[in-house]
Motif scaffolding. Sequence first.
Motif, PDB file in Angstrom:
ATOM      1  N   THR A 101      -9.364 -12.976 -53.399  1.00 38.69           N
ATOM      2  CA  THR A 101     -10.003 -14.659 -53.726  1.00 38.69           C
ATOM      3  C   THR A 101     -10.207 -15.176 -52.620  1.00 38.69           C
ATOM      4  N   ALA A 102     -11.329 -15.692 -51.929  1.00 35.21           N
ATOM      5  CA  ALA A 102     -12.167 -16.466 -50.951  1.00 35.21           C
ATOM      6  C   ALA A 102     -12.400 -17.722 -50.686  1.00 35.21           C
ATOM      7  N   THR A 103     -13.045 -18.494 -50.086  1.00 38.65           N
ATOM      8  CA  THR A 103     -13.527 -19.234 -50.052  1.00 38.65           C
ATOM      9  C   THR A 103     -14.511 -19.617 -50.242  1.00 38.65           C
ATOM     10  N   ASP A 104     -16.158 -19.605 -50.951  1.00 34.17           N
ATOM     11  CA  ASP A 104     -17.315 -19.447 -50.802  1.00 34.17           C
ATOM     12  C   ASP A 104     -17.838 -19.807 -49.533  1.00 34.17           C
ATOM     13  N   PRO A 105     -18.037 -19.282 -48.292  1.00 36.81           N
ATOM     14  CA  PRO A 105     -18.883 -20.223 -47.652  1.00 36.81           C
ATOM     15  C   PRO A 105     -20.168 -21.064 -47.574  1.00 36.81           C
ATOM     16  N   GLY A 106     -20.707 -21.154 -48.512  1.00 35.62           N
ATOM     17  CA  GLY A 106     -21.679 -22.000 -48.867  1.00 35.62           C
ATOM     18  C   GLY A 106     -20.806 -23.673 -49.614  1.00 35.62           C
ATOM     19  N   ASP A 107     -19.755 -22.938 -49.898  1.00 37.45           N
ATOM     20  CA  ASP A 107     -19.024 -24.222 -51.261  1.00 37.45           C
ATOM     21  C   ASP A 107     -17.716 -24.278 -50.679  1.00 37.45           C
ATOM     22  N   GLY A 108     -17.077 -24.751 -49.532  1.00 40.56           N
ATOM     23  CA  GLY A 108     -15.394 -24.766 -49.724  1.00 40.56           C
ATOM     24  C   GLY A 108     -14.580 -24.992 -51.061  1.00 40.56           C
ATOM     25  N   ARG A 109     -15.239 -25.574 -51.948  1.00 45.80           N
ATOM     26  CA  ARG A 109     -14.910 -26.178 -52.574  1.00 45.80           C
ATOM     27  C   ARG A 109     -14.765 -24.714 -53.676  1.00 45.80           C
ATOM     28  N   ARG A 110     -15.284 -23.642 -53.763  1.00 41.21           N
ATOM     29  CA  ARG A 110     -15.619 -22.825 -54.919  1.00 41.21           C
ATOM     30  C   ARG A 110     -14.684 -21.430 -55.027  1.00 41.21           C
ATOM     31  N   THR A 111     -14.328 -20.999 -55.477  1.00 46.36           N
ATOM     32  CA  THR A 111     -13.392 -19.547 -54.825  1.00 46.36           C
ATOM     33  C   THR A 111     -13.541 -18.671 -55.417  1.00 46.36           C
ATOM     34  N   ARG A 112     -14.400 -17.792 -54.488  1.00 45.52           N
ATOM     35  CA  ARG A 112     -14.984 -16.137 -55.084  1.00 45.52           C
ATOM     36  C   ARG A 112     -13.861 -15.278 -55.523  1.00 45.52           C
ATOM     37  N   VAL A 113     -13.793 -14.595 -56.432  1.00 49.97           N
ATOM     38  CA  VAL A 113     -12.920 -13.017 -56.911  1.00 49.97           C
ATOM     39  C   VAL A 113     -13.626 -12.256 -56.920  1.00 49.97           C
ATOM     40  N   SER A 114     -12.834 -10.756 -56.035  1.00 53.18           N
ATOM     41  CA  SER A 114     -13.176  -9.621 -55.457  1.00 53.18           C
ATOM     42  C   SER A 114     -11.975  -8.168 -56.539  1.00 53.18           C
ATOM     43  N   VAL A 115     -12.718  -7.348 -57.382  1.00 51.60           N
ATOM     44  CA  VAL A 115     -11.128  -6.914 -57.284  1.00 51.60           C
ATOM     45  C   VAL A 115     -10.420  -6.133 -56.076  1.00 51.60           C
ATOM     46  N   ALA A 116      -9.504  -5.838 -55.970  1.00 52.73           N
ATOM     47  CA  ALA A 116      -9.055  -5.144 -55.105  1.00 52.73           C
ATOM     48  C   ALA A 116      -8.891  -3.579 -55.283  1.00 52.73           C
ATOM     49  N   ASP A 117      -8.965  -3.562 -53.738  1.00 52.16           N
ATOM     50  CA  ASP A 117     -10.139  -1.657 -53.836  1.00 52.16           C
ATOM     51  C   ASP A 117      -8.447  -0.745 -54.644  1.00 52.16           C
ATOM     52  N   SER A 118      -7.811  -1.213 -54.191  1.00 45.43           N
ATOM     53  CA  SER A 118      -6.376  -0.500 -54.513  1.00 45.43           C
ATOM     54  C   SER A 118      -6.289  -0.708 -56.472  1.00 45.43           C
ATOM     55  N   ALA A 119      -6.622  -1.735 -56.487  1.00 41.57           N
ATOM     56  CA  ALA A 119      -6.750  -1.530 -58.571  1.00 41.57           C
ATOM     57  C   ALA A 119      -7.372  -0.857 -58.794  1.00 41.57           C
ATOM     58  N   LEU A 120      -9.175  -0.880 -58.329  1.00 46.93           N
ATOM     59  CA  LEU A 120      -9.981  -0.071 -58.463  1.00 46.93           C
ATOM     60  C   LEU A 120     -10.140   1.481 -58.432  1.00 46.93           C
ATOM     61  N   GLN A 121      -9.203   1.884 -57.456  1.00 42.76           N
ATOM     62  CA  GLN A 121      -8.927   3.000 -57.355  1.00 42.76           C
ATOM     63  C   GLN A 121      -7.805   3.688 -58.342  1.00 42.76           C
ATOM     64  N   ALA A 122      -6.771   2.567 -59.045  1.00 43.34           N
ATOM     65  CA  ALA A 122      -6.355   3.550 -60.129  1.00 43.34           C
ATOM     66  C   ALA A 122      -6.889   3.031 -60.922  1.00 43.34           C
ATOM     67  N   ILE A 123      -7.507   1.726 -61.514  1.00 43.63           N
ATOM     68  CA  ILE A 123      -8.376   2.327 -62.698  1.00 43.63           C
ATOM     69  C   ILE A 123      -9.195   3.128 -62.541  1.00 43.63           C
ATOM     70  N   THR A 124      -9.939   3.250 -62.051  1.00 40.73           N
ATOM     71  CA  THR A 124     -10.605   5.344 -61.947  1.00 40.73           C
ATOM     72  C   THR A 124     -10.042   5.839 -62.164  1.00 40.73           C
ATOM     73  N   ARG A 125      -8.704   5.716 -61.436  1.00 43.52           N
ATOM     74  CA  ARG A 125      -7.924   7.341 -62.155  1.00 43.52           C
ATOM     75  C   ARG A 125      -7.322   7.595 -63.647  1.00 43.52           C
ATOM     76  N   ARG A 126      -6.741   6.325 -63.838  1.00 42.77           N
ATOM     77  CA  ARG A 126      -6.452   5.844 -65.428  1.00 42.77           C
ATOM     78  C   ARG A 126      -7.902   6.630 -66.368  1.00 42.77           C
ATOM     79  N   ALA A 127      -9.176   5.676 -66.159  1.00 40.95           N
ATOM     80  CA  ALA A 127      -9.989   5.779 -66.586  1.00 40.95           C
ATOM     81  C   ALA A 127     -10.472   7.265 -66.630  1.00 40.95           C
ATOM     82  N   THR A 128      -9.772   8.342 -66.136  1.00 46.09           N
ATOM     83  CA  THR A 128     -10.800   9.362 -66.166  1.00 46.09           C
ATOM     84  C   THR A 128      -9.593  10.847 -66.783  1.00 46.09           C
TER      85      THR A 128
END
Length: 136
Positions: A77-104
């Motif tokens: 998570t990261a604070t939105d630089p344009g609005d400090g009250r808003r939280t931005r959520v992204s998938v972690a690289d390690s999670a994306l790699q694990a999901i890709t391994r499982r999906a294939t």
Amino acid sequence: MDGGRLHRLGKRLIELSAQVTGEPGDLSLTPGEAAVLEDVIKHPAGSISEICRRTGFAQSHVSASVSRLKERGLVTTATDPGDGRRTRVSVADSALQAITRRATRSIDEAIGRAIADPGKARRAADLLEELAGLLP
């Protein structure tokens, strides 16, 4: 095929999918966490309110799910630089790699266990591949 049979087929395919993508020691998610994580994967750097809108979950549920996913290292998570009250959520690289391994992972073993006849199992796998192309 009627709706009831389609529903039963869908449930059986979900069971087979879980057999293919799940292994001992794999991370398990609640259905709500899975839905939030799927949304974050599809919409990187989305805000909590955007995730709520897309998933239909209450803000409190999304916030709690994001918090648990963050504790497990699946999202960042990261604070939105344009609005400090808003939280931005992204998938972690390690999670994306694990999901890709499982999906294939190949479905062949799971289909082979479900359908004893090797020829019919191969045909079922081929039909599923064709259906996946027809229903993107």
